[in-house]
Design a protein around this motif. Sequence first.
Motif, PDB file in Angstrom:
ATOM      1  N   CYS A 127      36.907 -63.593  98.823  1.00 29.64           N
ATOM      2  CA  CYS A 127      35.837 -64.787  98.941  1.00 29.64           C
ATOM      3  C   CYS A 127      36.383 -65.728  99.848  1.00 29.64           C
ATOM      4  O   CYS A 127      36.127 -66.567 100.504  1.00 29.64           O
ATOM      5  CB  CYS A 127      35.799 -65.601  97.405  1.00 29.64           C
ATOM      6  SG  CYS A 127      34.982 -64.738  96.371  1.00 29.64           S
ATOM      7  N   LEU A 128      38.129 -65.791  99.655  1.00 25.11           N
ATOM      8  CA  LEU A 128      38.761 -66.711 100.650  1.00 25.11           C
ATOM      9  C   LEU A 128      38.751 -66.408 101.873  1.00 25.11           C
ATOM     10  O   LEU A 128      38.502 -67.069 102.909  1.00 25.11           O
ATOM     11  CB  LEU A 128      40.028 -66.988 100.133  1.00 25.11           C
ATOM     12  CG  LEU A 128      40.894 -68.083 100.370  1.00 25.11           C
ATOM     13  CD1 LEU A 128      40.128 -69.221 100.067  1.00 25.11           C
ATOM     14  CD2 LEU A 128      42.281 -68.160  99.771  1.00 25.11           C
ATOM     15  N   PHE A 129      38.832 -65.063 102.341  1.00 21.33           N
ATOM     16  CA  PHE A 129      38.601 -64.592 103.534  1.00 21.33           C
ATOM     17  C   PHE A 129      37.286 -64.790 104.341  1.00 21.33           C
ATOM     18  O   PHE A 129      37.100 -65.509 105.343  1.00 21.33           O
ATOM     19  CB  PHE A 129      38.848 -63.038 103.832  1.00 21.33           C
ATOM     20  CG  PHE A 129      38.794 -62.519 105.121  1.00 21.33           C
ATOM     21  CD1 PHE A 129      39.558 -62.639 105.922  1.00 21.33           C
ATOM     22  CD2 PHE A 129      37.416 -61.580 105.448  1.00 21.33           C
ATOM     23  CE1 PHE A 129      39.607 -62.212 107.362  1.00 21.33           C
ATOM     24  CE2 PHE A 129      37.455 -61.443 106.841  1.00 21.33           C
ATOM     25  CZ  PHE A 129      38.226 -61.638 107.701  1.00 21.33           C
ATOM     26  N   ASN A 130      36.190 -64.567 103.478  1.00 26.14           N
ATOM     27  CA  ASN A 130      34.871 -64.885 104.004  1.00 26.14           C
ATOM     28  C   ASN A 130      34.745 -66.657 104.263  1.00 26.14           C
ATOM     29  O   ASN A 130      34.165 -67.017 105.353  1.00 26.14           O
ATOM     30  CB  ASN A 130      33.905 -64.586 103.175  1.00 26.14           C
ATOM     31  CG  ASN A 130      33.408 -63.140 103.101  1.00 26.14           C
ATOM     32  OD1 ASN A 130      33.369 -62.721 104.429  1.00 26.14           O
ATOM     33  ND2 ASN A 130      33.054 -62.429 102.287  1.00 26.14           N
ATOM     34  N   TYR A 131      35.484 -67.450 103.388  1.00 25.23           N
ATOM     35  CA  TYR A 131      35.420 -68.694 103.435  1.00 25.23           C
ATOM     36  C   TYR A 131      36.077 -69.169 104.927  1.00 25.23           C
ATOM     37  O   TYR A 131      35.745 -70.057 105.757  1.00 25.23           O
ATOM     38  CB  TYR A 131      36.052 -69.466 102.409  1.00 25.23           C
ATOM     39  CG  TYR A 131      36.101 -70.867 102.527  1.00 25.23           C
ATOM     40  CD1 TYR A 131      34.921 -71.743 102.039  1.00 25.23           C
ATOM     41  CD2 TYR A 131      37.011 -71.759 102.693  1.00 25.23           C
ATOM     42  CE1 TYR A 131      34.911 -73.111 102.038  1.00 25.23           C
ATOM     43  CE2 TYR A 131      37.178 -73.069 102.822  1.00 25.23           C
ATOM     44  CZ  TYR A 131      36.045 -73.719 102.360  1.00 25.23           C
ATOM     45  OH  TYR A 131      35.914 -74.903 102.558  1.00 25.23           O
ATOM     46  N   GLY A 162      32.708 -68.300  95.970  1.00 23.10           N
ATOM     47  CA  GLY A 162      33.256 -67.503  95.023  1.00 23.10           C
ATOM     48  C   GLY A 162      32.645 -67.795  93.519  1.00 23.10           C
ATOM     49  O   GLY A 162      32.272 -69.246  93.257  1.00 23.10           O
ATOM     50  N   LYS A 163      32.549 -67.316  92.407  1.00 22.19           N
ATOM     51  CA  LYS A 163      31.804 -67.491  91.250  1.00 22.19           C
ATOM     52  C   LYS A 163      32.884 -67.166  90.198  1.00 22.19           C
ATOM     53  O   LYS A 163      33.745 -66.287  90.193  1.00 22.19           O
ATOM     54  CB  LYS A 163      30.790 -66.667  90.913  1.00 22.19           C
ATOM     55  CG  LYS A 163      29.482 -66.805  91.956  1.00 22.19           C
ATOM     56  CD  LYS A 163      28.282 -66.103  91.270  1.00 22.19           C
ATOM     57  CE  LYS A 163      26.965 -66.290  92.447  1.00 22.19           C
ATOM     58  NZ  LYS A 163      25.796 -65.498  91.817  1.00 22.19           N
ATOM     59  N   ARG A 164      32.983 -68.161  89.117  1.00 25.59           N
ATOM     60  CA  ARG A 164      33.953 -68.255  88.095  1.00 25.59           C
ATOM     61  C   ARG A 164      35.456 -68.110  88.454  1.00 25.59           C
ATOM     62  O   ARG A 164      36.199 -67.040  87.892  1.00 25.59           O
ATOM     63  CB  ARG A 164      33.493 -67.177  87.110  1.00 25.59           C
ATOM     64  CG  ARG A 164      31.991 -67.519  86.271  1.00 25.59           C
ATOM     65  CD  ARG A 164      31.861 -66.438  85.502  1.00 25.59           C
ATOM     66  NE  ARG A 164      31.244 -65.187  85.999  1.00 25.59           N
ATOM     67  CZ  ARG A 164      30.070 -65.119  86.532  1.00 25.59           C
ATOM     68  NH1 ARG A 164      29.113 -65.941  86.254  1.00 25.59           N
ATOM     69  NH2 ARG A 164      29.678 -63.783  87.147  1.00 25.59           N
ATOM     70  N   VAL A 165      35.877 -68.509  89.505  1.00 29.60           N
ATOM     71  CA  VAL A 165      37.324 -68.453  90.067  1.00 29.60           C
ATOM     72  C   VAL A 165      37.962 -69.629  89.377  1.00 29.60           C
ATOM     73  O   VAL A 165      37.626 -70.696  89.296  1.00 29.60           O
ATOM     74  CB  VAL A 165      37.311 -68.350  91.603  1.00 29.60           C
ATOM     75  CG1 VAL A 165      38.687 -68.437  92.039  1.00 29.60           C
ATOM     76  CG2 VAL A 165      36.445 -67.346  92.160  1.00 29.60           C
ATOM     77  N   THR A 166      39.013 -69.167  88.757  1.00 29.68           N
ATOM     78  CA  THR A 166      39.998 -70.006  87.996  1.00 29.68           C
ATOM     79  C   THR A 166      40.869 -70.782  89.066  1.00 29.68           C
ATOM     80  O   THR A 166      41.197 -70.433  90.277  1.00 29.68           O
ATOM     81  CB  THR A 166      40.721 -69.652  86.914  1.00 29.68           C
ATOM     82  OG1 THR A 166      41.794 -68.631  87.600  1.00 29.68           O
ATOM     83  CG2 THR A 166      39.873 -68.579  86.097  1.00 29.68           C
ATOM     84  N   GLU A 167      41.551 -71.929  88.678  1.00 29.99           N
ATOM     85  CA  GLU A 167      42.486 -72.701  89.376  1.00 29.99           C
ATOM     86  C   GLU A 167      43.679 -71.979  89.522  1.00 29.99           C
ATOM     87  O   GLU A 167      44.261 -71.775  90.896  1.00 29.99           O
ATOM     88  CB  GLU A 167      42.847 -73.862  88.686  1.00 29.99           C
ATOM     89  CG  GLU A 167      41.694 -74.939  88.749  1.00 29.99           C
ATOM     90  CD  GLU A 167      42.266 -76.338  88.099  1.00 29.99           C
ATOM     91  OE1 GLU A 167      43.448 -76.459  87.690  1.00 29.99           O
ATOM     92  OE2 GLU A 167      41.459 -77.319  88.158  1.00 29.99           O
TER      93      GLU A 167
END
Length: 324
Positions: free
Chosen positions: A196-200, A262-267
Amino acid sequence: MRLLPFLLFLLPVVLVGQPSLFDVLHADNDTVVFRIETDWNGLVRRKMDKAYQPATVHLTLGDSTLTFEAKLRSRGNIRLEVCQNPSLKLKLRKDELLAAGFSDLNEFKFVLQCTNNSLGESYLTREKLVYDLHAVYSNYTHRTLAVGLDLGKGDTTKAFLVEHDEQMEARFNAKVLEVNKMSTRGLHREAYVNMCLFNYLILNTDWHVFNLHNLKFVCPEGTNDFIPVPYDFDYSGFVGAHYAVPREELGISTIYVPKWLGKRVTEDEISSAAAHFLAQREKTEALINEHPCLHKRDQKRLLRRVSDFYKLLENEKHLLKLVE
């Protein structure tokens, strides 16, 4: 002619059994030209059918030239509609590969420059760069290799190979899942947040877990880990293709606007992923700065995006807003 001594010279590691042709080409890391004899005009006319047609492939490796009988077809979706050159899938004969000293992994996926001009070349360069960049952040990636395609039209078309599923399975000692639906709840959490972070980072919103859109899922043997591996980055802002537009429901006007999906990703999960990405900043900037075929204008644009991305990662308050 058997080329096994040549193959073993190229490969820096000991492989079980015979190396695949893809492994040998990738280990050599030199641009090889695939000379393909086929009815190219017919393939282009019928590209939407994605039907295989006969082909003969000639490859020069070292001092030897290999010839394989093969099947060739178009592949892809949007690119088939908007690009001058379709992406291609090639199947070589397994018995001929084995006779030449290779394993029987025989499928090859080509991404071609969209158009036969400098713009098409620039898209191709940036998309391959994205694949290379993904390998900076993840151990589970598609390998790529720049190649030329001589299609008998008097010149060579630029392209790159994208590692096929069967190659990934062999390399990772894993299975690429053949399913129609997937849930984020079933994924390896660290790998999912990394993806998710890479696509961001690369401004890519053209992916979806549920219907496996532009994602493969790899399950290493002996585990229940479902690891997402993204591919097809032509709709990303890093590539910047003229035909790329975001989905209307995302609420963004262009592909150059970052959008967290991203979905339901925690801190804790995103903080851990951010720390991993922060540790790779020097490699990321070096890859972009040192890329020999990247236009200076594109280089500056991509580095600005990288800078903005890392400013976000360094600001905990802004980072955590992504997962609110």
